[in-house]
Design a protein around this motif. Structure first.
Motif, PDB file in Angstrom:
ATOM      1  N   TRP A 242      62.357  89.164  26.700  1.00 39.95           N
ATOM      2  CA  TRP A 242      61.302  89.141  25.352  1.00 39.95           C
ATOM      3  C   TRP A 242      60.632  87.942  25.240  1.00 39.95           C
ATOM      4  O   TRP A 242      59.864  86.478  25.373  1.00 39.95           O
ATOM      5  N   TRP A 243      62.050  86.670  24.577  1.00 39.29           N
ATOM      6  CA  TRP A 243      62.406  85.400  24.553  1.00 39.29           C
ATOM      7  C   TRP A 243      61.854  84.556  25.836  1.00 39.29           C
ATOM      8  O   TRP A 243      61.387  83.817  25.841  1.00 39.29           O
ATOM      9  N   LEU A 244      62.367  84.961  26.528  1.00 43.73           N
ATOM     10  CA  LEU A 244      62.604  84.321  28.759  1.00 43.73           C
ATOM     11  C   LEU A 244      60.810  84.488  28.916  1.00 43.73           C
ATOM     12  O   LEU A 244      60.344  83.524  29.179  1.00 43.73           O
ATOM     13  N   ARG A 245      60.592  85.661  28.650  1.00 43.06           N
ATOM     14  CA  ARG A 245      58.431  85.188  29.280  1.00 43.06           C
ATOM     15  C   ARG A 245      58.108  83.967  27.595  1.00 43.06           C
ATOM     16  O   ARG A 245      57.157  83.570  29.018  1.00 43.06           O
ATOM     17  N   TRP A 246      58.797  84.495  26.870  1.00 42.34           N
ATOM     18  CA  TRP A 246      57.374  83.907  26.395  1.00 42.34           C
ATOM     19  C   TRP A 246      58.044  82.145  26.118  1.00 42.34           C
ATOM     20  O   TRP A 246      57.587  80.926  26.288  1.00 42.34           O
ATOM     21  N   CYS A 247      59.244  81.770  27.089  1.00 43.25           N
ATOM     22  CA  CYS A 247      59.485  79.872  27.070  1.00 43.25           C
ATOM     23  C   CYS A 247      59.031  80.010  28.280  1.00 43.25           C
ATOM     24  O   CYS A 247      58.698  78.952  28.695  1.00 43.25           O
ATOM     25  N   LEU A 248      59.240  80.778  29.490  1.00 43.82           N
ATOM     26  CA  LEU A 248      58.297  80.145  30.469  1.00 43.82           C
ATOM     27  C   LEU A 248      56.535  79.898  30.054  1.00 43.82           C
ATOM     28  O   LEU A 248      55.299  79.142  30.880  1.00 43.82           O
ATOM     29  N   TRP A 258      63.319  74.428  26.604  1.00 48.42           N
ATOM     30  CA  TRP A 258      64.450  74.583  26.969  1.00 48.42           C
ATOM     31  C   TRP A 258      65.718  74.929  26.567  1.00 48.42           C
ATOM     32  O   TRP A 258      66.625  76.158  27.196  1.00 48.42           O
ATOM     33  N   LYS A 259      66.079  74.639  25.170  1.00 47.93           N
ATOM     34  CA  LYS A 259      67.390  74.958  24.531  1.00 47.93           C
ATOM     35  C   LYS A 259      67.243  76.473  23.773  1.00 47.93           C
ATOM     36  O   LYS A 259      68.486  77.227  24.393  1.00 47.93           O
ATOM     37  N   CYS A 260      66.404  77.162  23.921  1.00 43.16           N
ATOM     38  CA  CYS A 260      66.559  78.814  23.785  1.00 43.16           C
ATOM     39  C   CYS A 260      66.783  79.472  24.970  1.00 43.16           C
ATOM     40  O   CYS A 260      66.804  80.247  25.090  1.00 43.16           O
ATOM     41  N   ALA A 263      69.660  79.197  26.174  1.00 46.59           N
ATOM     42  CA  ALA A 263      71.125  79.866  24.957  1.00 46.59           C
ATOM     43  C   ALA A 263      71.180  81.491  25.697  1.00 46.59           C
ATOM     44  O   ALA A 263      71.928  82.155  25.655  1.00 46.59           O
ATOM     45  N   VAL A 264      69.901  81.901  25.691  1.00 48.81           N
ATOM     46  CA  VAL A 264      69.041  83.333  26.470  1.00 48.81           C
ATOM     47  C   VAL A 264      70.146  83.881  27.839  1.00 48.81           C
ATOM     48  O   VAL A 264      70.828  84.477  27.454  1.00 48.81           O
ATOM     49  N   LEU A 265      69.761  82.756  27.994  1.00 44.67           N
ATOM     50  CA  LEU A 265      70.563  82.935  30.278  1.00 44.67           C
ATOM     51  C   LEU A 265      72.185  83.128  29.619  1.00 44.67           C
ATOM     52  O   LEU A 265      72.978  83.725  30.427  1.00 44.67           O
ATOM     53  N   LEU A 266      72.906  81.254  29.012  1.00 48.65           N
ATOM     54  CA  LEU A 266      74.168  81.623  29.610  1.00 48.65           C
ATOM     55  C   LEU A 266      74.929  82.478  28.359  1.00 48.65           C
ATOM     56  O   LEU A 266      76.150  82.948  29.331  1.00 48.65           O
ATOM     57  N   LEU A 267      74.034  83.096  27.217  1.00 47.34           N
ATOM     58  CA  LEU A 267      74.733  84.437  26.785  1.00 47.34           C
ATOM     59  C   LEU A 267      74.616  85.729  27.566  1.00 47.34           C
ATOM     60  O   LEU A 267      75.749  86.323  27.146  1.00 47.34           O
ATOM     61  N   GLN A 268      73.900  86.083  28.311  1.00 47.48           N
ATOM     62  CA  GLN A 268      73.632  86.629  29.305  1.00 47.48           C
ATOM     63  C   GLN A 268      74.722  87.113  30.519  1.00 47.48           C
ATOM     64  O   GLN A 268      75.746  87.611  30.446  1.00 47.48           O
ATOM     65  N   ALA A 269      74.674  85.430  30.658  1.00 44.29           N
ATOM     66  CA  ALA A 269      76.161  85.583  31.451  1.00 44.29           C
ATOM     67  C   ALA A 269      77.296  85.291  31.476  1.00 44.29           C
ATOM     68  O   ALA A 269      78.162  85.538  31.974  1.00 44.29           O
ATOM     69  N   PHE A 302      71.252  77.057  19.830  1.00 44.26           N
ATOM     70  CA  PHE A 302      69.994  77.773  20.283  1.00 44.26           C
ATOM     71  C   PHE A 302      69.253  77.467  17.945  1.00 44.26           C
ATOM     72  O   PHE A 302      68.628  77.596  18.173  1.00 44.26           O
ATOM     73  N   TYR A 303      70.325  77.037  17.359  1.00 43.48           N
ATOM     74  CA  TYR A 303      70.175  76.634  16.317  1.00 43.48           C
ATOM     75  C   TYR A 303      69.166  75.312  15.712  1.00 43.48           C
ATOM     76  O   TYR A 303      68.588  75.191  16.144  1.00 43.48           O
ATOM     77  N   SER A 304      69.736  74.396  17.074  1.00 42.88           N
ATOM     78  CA  SER A 304      68.978  73.457  17.564  1.00 42.88           C
ATOM     79  C   SER A 304      67.792  73.814  17.794  1.00 42.88           C
ATOM     80  O   SER A 304      66.916  72.875  17.690  1.00 42.88           O
ATOM     81  N   PHE A 305      66.946  74.990  18.796  1.00 39.42           N
ATOM     82  CA  PHE A 305      66.809  75.163  19.000  1.00 39.42           C
ATOM     83  C   PHE A 305      65.489  75.354  17.892  1.00 39.42           C
ATOM     84  O   PHE A 305      64.184  75.036  17.457  1.00 39.42           O
ATOM     85  N   LEU A 306      65.722  76.411  17.140  1.00 36.44           N
ATOM     86  CA  LEU A 306      65.633  76.801  16.315  1.00 36.44           C
ATOM     87  C   LEU A 306      64.979  75.630  14.421  1.00 36.44           C
ATOM     88  O   LEU A 306      63.363  75.745  14.094  1.00 36.44           O
ATOM     89  N   MET A 307      65.646  74.913  15.017  1.00 32.47           N
ATOM     90  CA  MET A 307      65.133  73.631  14.028  1.00 32.47           C
ATOM     91  C   MET A 307      64.360  72.541  14.734  1.00 32.47           C
ATOM     92  O   MET A 307      63.363  72.411  14.049  1.00 32.47           O
ATOM     93  N   ASP A 308      64.047  72.594  15.959  1.00 28.82           N
ATOM     94  CA  ASP A 308      63.267  71.593  17.230  1.00 28.82           C
ATOM     95  C   ASP A 308      61.887  72.978  16.817  1.00 28.82           C
ATOM     96  O   ASP A 308      60.753  72.088  16.009  1.00 28.82           O
TER      97      ASP A 308
END
Length: 324
Positions: A242-248, A258-260, A263-269, A302-308
């Motif tokens: 869901w996040w990746l589709r929205w980010c794209l 890009w921060k979101c 964070a999402v991709l690195l978390l999965q890695a 991720f919190y930096s993304f939420l802040m921005d």
């Protein structure tokens, strides 16, 4: 409704305190280990021997719930490990876990420290978020609630890795599930809910019911590790997709997206580390601890993304009102 919710929560926590099914592993099924444990308990865990054990046990060990049987399990575990190594065999697991070298009363020092640092990172970023983002931002309540749910989960993760009991294990698992479901909710609020408050209310109710059902099943019916893993993995993969589709779709318009995505991709890695599942390095650092260590900077990102993003939405709303 509040009283009923509180009563339900109390019942679920009482059920969580009930002993769960023990996980059997090669090490604790070993006849040598069982014989050692039986002998140790006979010699040390009753009568005058038990009183002597309690008299010489450090206060911090007693306060954190370490019993005579726990000490016997710990000593017999290492005896079995040494004999396995002398015979050139692979180190076995005991009660579903690799053998860890205890530090004071802390059962898994690296994972406990990493969980604590994740919690501190979340707290620091929550304070930064609240200092930088006005309450009028549309996603302020959802982001701060997510931070508090995460802080609670990291607290119980620290407790669980410090002292593994039936209760701390369940609280760790249940609070982790709450974070995952709140991540789904946060994603839904940001991508769909700002313009559809009715939809977000229905989705929130569904997620709360699902969490209540999930905890009820694991507490009152059967603590099914396989089901818990599948349920959390499914919710996590939904959030990632869901996040990746929205980010794209938003990448060109919103430079902070890009921060979101990162964070999402690195978390999965990082989650792939769990597949390695090797005996702890130095009897302290295992794959799970490395996963927890890796998530510390991802919390900050991720919190930096939420802040921005919250500041962007606040400005967008302000510009809209000026136009109106």
């Amino acid at each position: 409704m509040a009283a009923r919710a509180a009563l339900l929560l109390l019942l679920l926590l009482m059920a969580a305190a009930a002993p769960g099914p023990a996980q059997g592993s090669q090490g604790d099924r070993e006849p040598l280990y069982r014989e050692c444990l039986s002998r140790c308990e006979r010699q040390n865990c009753s009568g005058a021997a038990l009183r002597h054990f309690r008299a010489r046990q450090p206060l911090y060990m007693g306060l954190t719930g370490w019993t005579c049987r726990d000490e016997c399990q710990y000593e017999c575990m290492w005896l079995t490990v040494r004999l396995y190594q002398q015979g050139g065999h692979r180190v076995p697991q005991f009660h579903g876990k690799w053998p860890f070298s205890r530090f004071l009363f802390v059962q898994e020092p690296a994972s406990a420290l990493a969980s604590l640092l994740n919690g501190l990172a979340s707290l620091v970023m929550l304070l930064r978020y609240r200092a930088a983002v006005p309450r009028a931002a549309p996603t302020y309540p959802t982001c701060t609630a997510f931070a508090w749910v995460s802080l609670n989960a990291w607290f119980w993760s620290t407790v669980f890795h410090t002292r593994d009991t039936a209760l701390t294990e369940k609280l760790d698992y249940f609070c982790a599930s709450a974070v995952i479901l709140h991540s789904v909710y946060l994603c839904c609020v940001r991508t769909l809910g700002l313009q559809r408050p009715a939809l977000i209310s229905i989705f929130r109710a569904f997620l709360l019911l699902f969490l209540a059902g999930h905890i009820s099943y694991l507490s009152l019916v059967r603590f099914d590790y396989g089901y818990n893993l599948v349920a959390n993995a499914a919710a996590g993969m939904l959030t990632v997709a869901w996040w990746l589709r929205w980010c794209l779709r938003q990448g060109r318009r919103l430079p902070h997206v890009w921060k979101c995505a990162a964070a999402v991709l690195l978390l999965q890695a990082l989650a792939l580390l769990e597949l390695l599942d090797f005996p702890p390095l130095g009897w302290v650092l295992d794959a799970h601890a490395l996963w927890h260590i890796g998530t510390i900077p991802l919390n900050v990102l991720f919190y930096s993304f939420l802040m921005d993003d919250s500041l962007y939405l606040l400005k967008a709303n302000s510009d809209l009102f000026k136009v109106d």
